[in-house]
Scaffold this motif. Structure first.
Motif, PDB file in Angstrom:
ATOM      1  N   HIS A 149       9.658  41.735   4.037  1.00  0.00           N
ATOM      2  CA  HIS A 149       9.254  40.657   4.940  1.00  0.00           C
ATOM      3  C   HIS A 149       8.048  39.925   4.341  1.00  0.00           C
ATOM      4  O   HIS A 149       6.924  40.091   4.816  1.00  0.00           O
ATOM      5  N   PRO A 150       8.304  39.113   3.320  1.00  0.00           N
ATOM      6  CA  PRO A 150       7.171  38.472   2.630  1.00  0.00           C
ATOM      7  C   PRO A 150       6.349  37.572   3.540  1.00  0.00           C
ATOM      8  O   PRO A 150       5.145  37.393   3.330  1.00  0.00           O
ATOM      9  N   ASP A 151       6.977  36.989   4.579  1.00  0.00           N
ATOM     10  CA  ASP A 151       6.256  36.078   5.471  1.00  0.00           C
ATOM     11  C   ASP A 151       5.201  36.819   6.306  1.00  0.00           C
ATOM     12  O   ASP A 151       4.287  36.214   6.846  1.00  0.00           O
ATOM     13  N   LYS A 152       5.337  38.149   6.384  1.00  0.00           N
ATOM     14  CA  LYS A 152       4.353  38.901   7.181  1.00  0.00           C
ATOM     15  C   LYS A 152       3.211  39.461   6.323  1.00  0.00           C
ATOM     16  O   LYS A 152       2.361  40.184   6.819  1.00  0.00           O
ATOM     17  N   ILE A 153       3.254  39.162   5.026  1.00  0.00           N
ATOM     18  CA  ILE A 153       2.232  39.690   4.118  1.00  0.00           C
ATOM     19  C   ILE A 153       1.392  38.531   3.591  1.00  0.00           C
ATOM     20  O   ILE A 153       1.926  37.467   3.273  1.00  0.00           O
ATOM     21  N   SER A 154       0.086  38.743   3.483  1.00  0.00           N
ATOM     22  CA  SER A 154      -0.748  37.677   2.906  1.00  0.00           C
ATOM     23  C   SER A 154      -0.496  37.636   1.390  1.00  0.00           C
ATOM     24  O   SER A 154      -0.175  38.670   0.795  1.00  0.00           O
ATOM     25  N   PRO A 155      -0.646  36.446   0.767  1.00  0.00           N
ATOM     26  CA  PRO A 155      -0.291  36.316  -0.663  1.00  0.00           C
ATOM     27  C   PRO A 155      -0.975  37.356  -1.552  1.00  0.00           C
ATOM     28  O   PRO A 155      -0.379  37.875  -2.492  1.00  0.00           O
ATOM     29  N   GLY A 156      -2.208  37.705  -1.217  1.00  0.00           N
ATOM     30  CA  GLY A 156      -2.943  38.664  -2.041  1.00  0.00           C
ATOM     31  C   GLY A 156      -2.416  40.086  -1.925  1.00  0.00           C
ATOM     32  O   GLY A 156      -2.691  40.926  -2.777  1.00  0.00           O
ATOM     33  N   GLU A 157      -1.675  40.366  -0.847  1.00  0.00           N
ATOM     34  CA  GLU A 157      -1.188  41.742  -0.625  1.00  0.00           C
ATOM     35  C   GLU A 157       0.227  41.972  -1.133  1.00  0.00           C
ATOM     36  O   GLU A 157       0.767  43.066  -1.054  1.00  0.00           O
ATOM     37  N   MET A 158       0.826  40.913  -1.619  1.00  0.00           N
ATOM     38  CA  MET A 158       2.210  40.994  -2.091  1.00  0.00           C
ATOM     39  C   MET A 158       2.317  41.874  -3.351  1.00  0.00           C
ATOM     40  O   MET A 158       1.487  41.763  -4.254  1.00  0.00           O
ATOM     41  N   THR A 159       3.339  42.748  -3.389  1.00  0.00           N
ATOM     42  CA  THR A 159       3.617  43.501  -4.618  1.00  0.00           C
ATOM     43  C   THR A 159       5.062  43.282  -5.018  1.00  0.00           C
ATOM     44  O   THR A 159       5.971  43.459  -4.204  1.00  0.00           O
ATOM     45  N   VAL A 164      -0.530  31.052 -10.346  1.00  0.00           N
ATOM     46  CA  VAL A 164       0.325  30.767  -9.191  1.00  0.00           C
ATOM     47  C   VAL A 164       0.446  31.975  -8.270  1.00  0.00           C
ATOM     48  O   VAL A 164       0.398  31.859  -7.050  1.00  0.00           O
ATOM     49  N   TYR A 165       0.576  33.135  -8.860  1.00  0.00           N
ATOM     50  CA  TYR A 165       0.871  34.333  -8.068  1.00  0.00           C
ATOM     51  C   TYR A 165      -0.398  35.163  -7.874  1.00  0.00           C
ATOM     52  O   TYR A 165      -0.976  35.661  -8.845  1.00  0.00           O
ATOM     53  N   GLN A 166      -0.787  35.315  -6.612  1.00  0.00           N
ATOM     54  CA  GLN A 166      -2.030  36.048  -6.331  1.00  0.00           C
ATOM     55  C   GLN A 166      -1.792  37.530  -6.071  1.00  0.00           C
ATOM     56  O   GLN A 166      -2.718  38.319  -5.971  1.00  0.00           O
ATOM     57  N   GLY A 167      -0.527  37.882  -5.888  1.00  0.00           N
ATOM     58  CA  GLY A 167      -0.216  39.281  -5.570  1.00  0.00           C
ATOM     59  C   GLY A 167      -0.236  40.166  -6.809  1.00  0.00           C
ATOM     60  O   GLY A 167      -0.737  39.786  -7.868  1.00  0.00           O
ATOM     61  N   ARG A 168       0.349  41.357  -6.630  1.00  0.00           N
ATOM     62  CA  ARG A 168       0.315  42.352  -7.702  1.00  0.00           C
ATOM     63  C   ARG A 168       1.697  42.448  -8.336  1.00  0.00           C
ATOM     64  O   ARG A 168       2.707  42.381  -7.632  1.00  0.00           O
ATOM     65  N   LEU A 169       1.717  42.598  -9.631  1.00  0.00           N
ATOM     66  CA  LEU A 169       2.983  42.870 -10.324  1.00  0.00           C
ATOM     67  C   LEU A 169       2.938  44.305 -10.820  1.00  0.00           C
ATOM     68  O   LEU A 169       1.978  44.718 -11.461  1.00  0.00           O
ATOM     69  N   LYS A 170       3.982  45.054 -10.493  1.00  0.00           N
ATOM     70  CA  LYS A 170       4.034  46.453 -10.908  1.00  0.00           C
ATOM     71  C   LYS A 170       5.150  46.594 -11.939  1.00  0.00           C
ATOM     72  O   LYS A 170       6.178  45.912 -11.834  1.00  0.00           O
ATOM     73  N   PHE A 171       4.973  47.453 -12.893  1.00  0.00           N
ATOM     74  CA  PHE A 171       6.006  47.657 -13.915  1.00  0.00           C
ATOM     75  C   PHE A 171       6.384  49.126 -13.977  1.00  0.00           C
ATOM     76  O   PHE A 171       5.513  49.990 -13.941  1.00  0.00           O
ATOM     77  N   SER A 172       7.682  49.393 -14.036  1.00  0.00           N
ATOM     78  CA  SER A 172       8.104  50.790 -14.143  1.00  0.00           C
ATOM     79  C   SER A 172       9.309  50.892 -15.067  1.00  0.00           C
ATOM     80  O   SER A 172       9.972  49.896 -15.371  1.00  0.00           O
TER      81      SER A 172
END
Ligand code: ZN
Length: 246
Positions: A89-99, A64-72
């Protein structure tokens, strides 16, 4: 789009899956070998996520999620035990660029066993540090799920609560893990405002317990000190581990 929220589990099924995550994590992690937490790495968080994706979501998360998940990890979180950070501003980011970033505090879990008291997390009574950790991680996963589907997330909202209840059986959005102040009171009989004594460079020093965090903040009367109270008395500030105070 596949829906991560389409999961509704019975309490028994949730518990069985959580136990499975628990067992696989302790079997695979080089740091976590039992229900007690003393060490953890970001690789453990990645592993934990993969276990949740497999055991609770049949790998749908990664579909479902094409973006990146970061863990810290953070040693400094003293109120929240976990936090999730989203793009503004998630609407301004393409799904693949989401973190999206999940940050887990370590402090509450490392000191979990210091005192005996009720240690409820997300409305569920916990019996070990690792169980508490999993519940907080689940709470953060709910934030990620809600954000992926709606572009925003708020754990005081009804929608969030429904997701958390259906998938993980959570009935609350907060934790009641012991704080440093509670531990100081129960284990050392100390509270803010108490007169305390400690040894500094071989000398006995007397002061007032001013704040309690990982270490105690003690104000010690000193005519050359940098801190002044309302009456004009001057103090020097010391940070002292609680166990060194008498
Ligand atoms: Zn939350």
């Amino acid at each position: 789009m596949l829906n991560l929220m389409a999961t509704t589990l019975s309490p028994g099924a949730t518990l069985a899956k959580r136990t499975c995550v628990f067992d696989r994590l302790t079997a695979s992690s080089p740091n976590i070998k039992s229900a007690t937490l003393t060490r953890i790495s970001t690789a453990d968080l990645r592993l934990l996520f993969e276990l949740y994706d497999k055991i609770f979501f049949d790998h749908r998360f990664t579909q479902v999620y094409q973006g990146r998940l970061k863990f810290s990890l953070s040693q400094r979180m003293t109120k929240s035990a976990g936090k999730t950070f989203f793009p503004r501003h998630p609407d301004k980011i393409s799904p693949g660029e989401m973190t999206i970033e999940i940050r887990m505090g370590t402090d509450f879990f490392f000191k979990y066993d210091e005192i005996d008291c009720d240690k409820t997390v997300c409305g569920i009574t916990t019996t070990s540090a690792l169980e508490a950790f999993l519940l907080v991680f689940e709470h953060e996963l709910c934030h990620v799920i809600e954000f992926i589907h709606f572009n925003n997330s708020n754990c005081s909202g009804k929608r969030f609560k429904t997701i958390a209840k259906n998938i993980f059986g959570h009935t609350a959005s907060y934790h009641e893990l012991p704080t440093h102040r509670q531990i100081a009171r129960v284990k050392y009989g100390l509270k803010i405002g108490d007169p305390v004594t400690f040894t500094y460079e071989g000398k006995k020093v007397k002061g007032i317990l001013y704040n309690i965090n990982k270490r105690a903040t003690v104000m010690v009367g000193d005519k050359n000190g940098n801190y002044t109270d309302k009456r004009g008395n001057r103090y020097t500030k010391y940070y002292v581990p609680l166990e060194f105070l008498v």
